[in-house]
Design an enzyme around this catalytic site. Structure first.
Site, mmCIF file in Angstrom:
data_model
loop_
_atom_site.group_PDB
_atom_site.id
_atom_site.type_symbol
_atom_site.label_atom_id
_atom_site.label_comp_id
_atom_site.label_asym_id
_atom_site.label_seq_id
_atom_site.Cartn_x
_atom_site.Cartn_y
_atom_site.Cartn_z
ATOM 1 C CG ASP A 24 -1.937 1.112 1.188
ATOM 2 O OD1 ASP A 24 -2.250 1.583 0.077
ATOM 3 O OD2 ASP A 24 -2.426 1.512 2.254
ATOM 4 C CG ASP A 54 -0.906 1.820 -3.742
ATOM 5 O OD1 ASP A 54 -0.350 2.552 -2.902
ATOM 6 O OD2 ASP A 54 -2.012 1.303 -3.561
ATOM 7 N N GLY A 55 0.953 4.392 -4.070
ATOM 8 C CA GLY A 55 0.875 5.852 -4.080
ATOM 9 C C GLY A 55 2.145 6.491 -4.598
ATOM 10 N NE ARG A 69 3.676 10.500 -3.650
ATOM 11 C CZ ARG A 69 3.149 9.645 -2.794
ATOM 12 N NH1 ARG A 69 1.840 9.616 -2.592
ATOM 13 N NH2 ARG A 69 3.910 8.805 -2.126
ATOM 14 C CB THR A 111 -6.633 7.020 -11.877
ATOM 15 O OG1 THR A 111 -6.336 5.792 -11.175
ATOM 16 C CG2 THR A 111 -5.652 7.183 -13.031
ATOM 17 C CG ASP A 119 -4.960 2.726 -1.535
ATOM 18 O OD1 ASP A 119 -4.176 1.794 -1.308
ATOM 19 O OD2 ASP A 119 -5.039 3.739 -0.808
ATOM 20 C CG ASP A 137 -6.057 0.279 2.359
ATOM 21 O OD1 ASP A 137 -5.247 -0.626 2.098
ATOM 22 O OD2 ASP A 137 -5.823 1.482 2.169
#
Length: 241
Positions: free
Chosen positions: A61, A64-65, A69, A75, A82, A86
């Site tokens: 997790d 992916d962020g 960036r 998106t 995401d 979670d």
């Protein structure tokens, strides 16, 4: 069947829904789903395997962020994927705790409800106001929520501690195969499970407080959005007459 192209009133784009689905952060999101499903499949029988699979899914997790960036691939689909991953992962683990600790089932049910309600309302509120992402929280709305969502280190530590607390409870539900070697504290046998639960409890509790704040703020945001929407459509004026 060829997927439809993205509708936009802005510049013409050649991207399709397939392109969005195959963005790097979304691929990472899919791997998280697979790992989470595997951990759920073995949750009842293989605590160590389940913990590893669950932990890796949660750790991804954080990537992916960063990928979104780095490659300019942020998106709405990725943000929702995401969030849903979670919530489903954590809820599945808490559901197991309901069975492992039936005496506290109501407490765990409350935690699942709070978690789902606060995050769902927050996501809808942020998208309704055109924020584009559930993580774009202004300080004027809530300093704590802004710190939580905009500071990646705080976000990682709080989320990790929250998951580790539940994992510690999960591992503690299985009987010890050998006596603990860490001694006793107030008559309670110490093990890495109890130490993990005790050390992560304060941050876990802070996360529950954040969930309450998030739900209240989301409700206020949606109500303000309703007021503005009714003012534009003239519904409030019509009712006053």
């Amino acid at each position: 069947m060829v997927p439809p192209k993205t509708r936009s009133s802005g510049p013409v784009t050649t991207e399709t829904t397939r392109d969005i689905f195959l963005f790097i952060p979304n691929l990472i999101g899919y791997s998280r789903v697979v790992l989470a499903m595997a951990s759920i499949a073995v949750m009842r029988y293989h605590p160590k395997v389940c913990t590893w699979l669950y932990s890796v899914s949660c750790l991804l997790d954080a990537f992916d962020g960063a990928a979104a960036r780095k490659y300019g691939q942020s998106t709405k689909f990725g943000a929702v994927l995401d969030m849903v991953t979670d919530r489903c992962t954590t809820s599945s683990l808490i559901c197991f705790l309901c069975c492992a600790y039936p005496t506290y089932a109501i407490f765990f049910q409350f935690l699942v409800s709070l978690d789902l309600a606060s995050h769902y309302m927050h996501m809808v509120a942020m998208l309704s106001t055109g924020a584009g992402s559930h993580k774009k929280v202004e300080k004027e709305s809530s300093r704590l929520l802004s710190l939580y969502y905009t500071n990646t280190r705080v976000l990682f530590v709080v989320c990790a501690a929250n998951e580790l607390f539940f994992v510690a409870l999960y591992l503690a539900s299985f009987p010890l195969r050998s006596p603990p070697h860490l001694g006793y504290l107030f008559g309670i046998p110490l093990s890495y499970k109890t130490i993990l639960a005790v050390t992560t409890f304060p941050i876990w509790f802070f996360k529950q407080v954040l969930n309450v704040i998030q739900m209240v703020r989301a409700a206020q945001t949606l109500a303000l959005f309703d007021i503005e929407e009714r003012a534009r459509t003239g519904a409030a004026t019509a009712k006053s007459k």
